[in-house]
Design an enzyme around this catalytic site. Structure first.
Site, PDB file in Angstrom:
ATOM      1  N   GLU A  83       0.820  -1.215   0.000  1.00  0.00           N
ATOM      2  CA  GLU A  83       0.000   0.000   0.000  1.00  0.00           C
ATOM      3  C   GLU A  83       0.855   1.267   0.000  1.00  0.00           C
ATOM      4  O   GLU A  83       0.396   2.333   0.416  1.00  0.00           O
ATOM      5  CB  GLU A  83      -0.963   0.021   1.201  1.00  0.00           C
ATOM      6  N   HIS A 127      -2.558   1.776   8.671  1.00  0.00           N
ATOM      7  CA  HIS A 127      -3.645   0.989   8.074  1.00  0.00           C
ATOM      8  C   HIS A 127      -3.787  -0.328   8.831  1.00  0.00           C
ATOM      9  O   HIS A 127      -2.804  -1.039   9.026  1.00  0.00           O
ATOM     10  CB  HIS A 127      -3.333   0.722   6.597  1.00  0.00           C
ATOM     11  N   HIS A 129      -6.843  -3.688  10.035  1.00  0.00           N
ATOM     12  CA  HIS A 129      -8.056  -4.428   9.672  1.00  0.00           C
ATOM     13  C   HIS A 129      -8.898  -4.731  10.919  1.00  0.00           C
ATOM     14  O   HIS A 129      -9.064  -5.895  11.281  1.00  0.00           O
ATOM     15  CB  HIS A 129      -7.677  -5.764   8.994  1.00  0.00           C
ATOM     16  N   GLU A 160     -16.858  10.961  23.896  1.00  0.00           N
ATOM     17  CA  GLU A 160     -15.565  11.524  23.499  1.00  0.00           C
ATOM     18  C   GLU A 160     -15.303  11.457  21.993  1.00  0.00           C
ATOM     19  O   GLU A 160     -14.398  12.138  21.494  1.00  0.00           O
ATOM     20  CB  GLU A 160     -14.432  10.817  24.244  1.00  0.00           C
ATOM     21  N   HIS A 204     -12.760  -3.973   4.120  1.00  0.00           N
ATOM     22  CA  HIS A 204     -11.297  -4.149   4.147  1.00  0.00           C
ATOM     23  C   HIS A 204     -10.680  -3.636   5.448  1.00  0.00           C
ATOM     24  O   HIS A 204     -10.049  -4.402   6.171  1.00  0.00           O
ATOM     25  CB  HIS A 204     -10.686  -3.452   2.917  1.00  0.00           C
TER      26      HIS A 204
HETATM   27  O1  2HA Z   1      -1.870  -7.202   3.645  1.00  0.00           O
HETATM   28  O2  2HA Z   1      -3.393  -4.784   4.543  1.00  0.00           O
HETATM   29  O3  2HA Z   1      -4.174  -3.694   2.295  1.00  0.00           O
HETATM   30  C1  2HA Z   1      -1.532  -5.864   3.675  1.00  0.00           C
HETATM   31  C2  2HA Z   1      -2.760  -5.075   3.564  1.00  0.00           C
HETATM   32  C3  2HA Z   1      -3.167  -4.644   2.225  1.00  0.00           C
HETATM   33 ZN    ZN Z   2      -5.310  -3.944   4.199  1.00  0.00          ZN
END
Ligand code: 2HA
Ligand code: ZN
Length: 275
Positions: free
Chosen positions: A116, A140, A142, A170, A211
């Protein structure tokens, strides 16, 4: 003294491990980048090499020319960062056009920066400009609850922001500017990077439907704390929706306006619609 003793490296590693412990990084899920300060580049200079070849970023980030980033590696596991940082993470330098990068440290067993990288660097460029240089962290992950909500809430900035604000008093203080939502897109490329960085002009949080989530912030604590707060609000919303589809009572639009005055935050009216 080793490069691993530098405070920013310690902070980076700790945050990777904190994310793993939260359950946000199954297998090689998620990625993380930090724009280093000039004095940090200076501090670790003796460990940085400049022999590796320039490779295309996959997009153009001219405002980041000459910047250095610490970044997680593509296919690497957050779980392993604390055990073997040299294998899992790297420092990259961006060239003078903002189109190529080269690895200056780390990934000692081969590999490349996160898949990414285009999204990370385009978000860094936007947030650096919007914050007058203050924002340095793009994260980033998940997290399960925020992903679950992308199957049942309309994929609209207004809806996600308002519903999550209502879950904890909050929240509107922690993410006052709101949350952006990107429809499902193919990850890893320039298109999703452009869509995400467009939202990041207004927000510090962007959700990728089905995602995960991107957060931007000034430092590790603020950025991790932002991810944590949004995901906790999502968890409460999932629990609430699991009990019954409607609320018996909630924080009202007027309550938010009162809170904004008292806490001196600006809450955009577009999120305070009547329901
Ligand atoms: O696996 O999270 O978006 C890596 C990621 C791709
Ligand atoms: Zn990801």
């Amino acid at each position: 003294m080793s490069i691993l003793d530098a405070k920013f490296v310690q902070g980076f590693i700790r945050m990777c491990n904190d994310g793993w412990e939260q359950g946000w990084h199954e297998r090689n899920g998620g990625n993380f980048s930090y724009r280093m300060k000039p004095e940090e580049v200076e501090e670790v200079k003796e460990y940085l090499a400049s022999e590796s070849e320039w490779k295309p970023i996959g997009t153009s980030v001219p405002k980041l020319a000459g910047e250095y980033f610490m970044v997680t590696g593509s296919g690497k596991y957050f779980r392993n960062v604390i055990l073997d940082p040299e294998d899992s993470i790297c420092i990259i330098e961006v060239d003078e056009k903002g189109e190529n990068y080269r690895i200056c440290w780390g990934l000692v067993n081969g590999g490349r920066p996160t898949s990414e990288l285009p999204s990370h660097l385009m978000n860094h460029e936007v947030k650096m400009l919007a914050s007058g240089g203050k924002h340095r962290v793009i994260y980033h992950a998940h997290p399960a609850n925020i992903i679950a909500l992308t199957f049942v809430l309309p994929l609209k900035d207004e809806v996600f922001t308002r519903e999550l604000w209502e879950m904890m008093t909050e929240c509107p203080i922690v993410f006052a500017s709101g949350i952006g939502v990107v429809d499902w897109m193919v990850p890893g490329g320039r298109d999703i990077a452009v869509a995400t960085s467009e939202l990041m002009k207004q927000y510090d949080v962007a959700i990728w439907a089905h995602h995960g989530m991107f957060c931007s912030g000034e430092d590790f604590d603020l950025t991790f704390g932002l991810m944590h707060t949004v995901e906790k609000a999502a968890e409460i919303l999932v629990k609430m929706l699991s009990m019954r589809p409607d609320k018996l009572q909630t924080i009202t639009a007027q309550n938010f306006r009162d809170l904004a005055v008292e806490f001196n935050v600006e809450l955009p009216e577009k999120f305070l619609y009547e329901k």
